[in-house]
Design a protein around this motif. Sequence first.
Motif, PDB file in Angstrom:
ATOM      1  N   THR A  87      62.024  58.488  57.433  1.00  0.00           N
ATOM      2  CA  THR A  87      62.480  59.025  56.148  1.00  0.00           C
ATOM      3  C   THR A  87      63.178  57.947  55.331  1.00  0.00           C
ATOM      4  O   THR A  87      63.981  57.182  55.857  1.00  0.00           O
ATOM      5  CB  THR A  87      63.453  60.199  56.367  1.00  0.00           C
ATOM      6  OG1 THR A  87      62.781  61.250  57.069  1.00  0.00           O
ATOM      7  CG2 THR A  87      63.967  60.739  55.040  1.00  0.00           C
ATOM      8  N   SER A  88      62.868  57.905  54.036  1.00  0.00           N
ATOM      9  CA  SER A  88      63.651  57.146  53.068  1.00  0.00           C
ATOM     10  C   SER A  88      64.300  58.147  52.126  1.00  0.00           C
ATOM     11  O   SER A  88      63.604  58.996  51.547  1.00  0.00           O
ATOM     12  CB  SER A  88      62.771  56.186  52.267  1.00  0.00           C
ATOM     13  OG  SER A  88      62.365  55.085  53.053  1.00  0.00           O
ATOM     14  N   THR A  94      59.553  61.691  53.721  1.00  0.00           N
ATOM     15  CA  THR A  94      59.352  61.511  55.159  1.00  0.00           C
ATOM     16  C   THR A  94      57.871  61.310  55.416  1.00  0.00           C
ATOM     17  O   THR A  94      57.031  62.082  54.928  1.00  0.00           O
ATOM     18  CB  THR A  94      59.847  62.735  55.947  1.00  0.00           C
ATOM     19  OG1 THR A  94      61.255  62.887  55.737  1.00  0.00           O
ATOM     20  CG2 THR A  94      59.581  62.569  57.444  1.00  0.00           C
ATOM     21  N   SER A  96      57.244  55.090  53.661  1.00  0.00           N
ATOM     22  CA  SER A  96      58.326  55.970  53.212  1.00  0.00           C
ATOM     23  C   SER A  96      58.962  55.431  51.934  1.00  0.00           C
ATOM     24  O   SER A  96      59.281  56.193  51.020  1.00  0.00           O
ATOM     25  CB  SER A  96      59.373  56.146  54.314  1.00  0.00           C
ATOM     26  OG  SER A  96      60.050  54.940  54.600  1.00  0.00           O
ATOM     27  N   ALA A 102      53.084  63.659  54.758  1.00  0.00           N
ATOM     28  CA  ALA A 102      54.356  63.381  54.103  1.00  0.00           C
ATOM     29  C   ALA A 102      55.056  64.677  53.724  1.00  0.00           C
ATOM     30  O   ALA A 102      54.417  65.693  53.428  1.00  0.00           O
ATOM     31  CB  ALA A 102      54.151  62.522  52.860  1.00  0.00           C
TER      32      ALA A 102
END
Length: 333
Positions: A237-238, A272, A285, A308
Amino acid sequence: MKAKSLLSFIIATLLFAACQPADKAISASGFYFDTIIKVTIYDDTRQDALDGCLALAEQFESCFSDTLPDSDVSEINSHPYEPVKVHPETAELIIKALSYGESSSGRFDITIGRLSDLWDFTEAKDIPALPDPDKIDKALSHVDYRNVTVDGDTVTLKDDGCAIDLGGIAKGYIADKMKEYLINEGIDSALINLGGNVLAIGERPGKGTYTIGIQKPFSDDGSPIASVDITDMSVVTSGTYQRYFTFDGKQYHHILDPSTGYPCENGLSSVTIITGSSTDADALSTTVFLMGAKEGLAYVESLDDTEAIFVTTDNELIHTSGIGKGIPFKEYP
């Protein structure tokens, strides 16, 4: 290395640990790349394999860090215009990162180092301050992944105004290398967590899948907004909540847009990625976050075996078609 969320690490670990058979699972933890890493394997006789993973983390930190003065990356950054001999893994990782720069039309760009250095999300938590706009513009003018060339095991930086930062891809690459090492050691069930970058090896004994939580953005207690059940996949995750500060009532987060030099503003709080390669998940991400929900969704749908989950600033969930079908998914209130 720029750490991703400690809370993401905690929630992923807690959801996973809740169902572990304690008599067979053993774990090892360490602090590398400015974040906590934890490796769990389902063979309580193999402490040596855990020790080997931590040794790999130390080895790769000494290659990929942009803060350790003797690392490969630091050597490249401090010797512009000169071919710098590096470890094979460093060359391999930089080639992979440059390919993402090319495929994303520069949205993913490892020459963002000088720009990233201007944004101090650690000190700014206590003493908020924005970088000088002129310095941002100057650093931005040198962001261009095409200024990095790789020839065998030598890397050349062709602009003394830019610097390489592998923080957006390195932890995923290291997780993949740990997986490769553990499989070669005969380990067929394990979970690798590098500061929230999660990679599952095989199936979880007695359960079949690993449940990985996706944090609710800006949740004080790290509670999940959703979770996915995976086997032999990576979840990365970003998110804007991972590192940020507030200045004059506005939040500034660490996901910088290489086209503006400022934090990306596109209505997303997190992205994600779920796929087989943690290297790909790590790079994607960030890349997909910068694309935004509409373009990013279409892009991920065009990729094989990649899914995603997007969380908007209003905590709305948007996801690709395989979530809830091929990948079991649960949304939390």
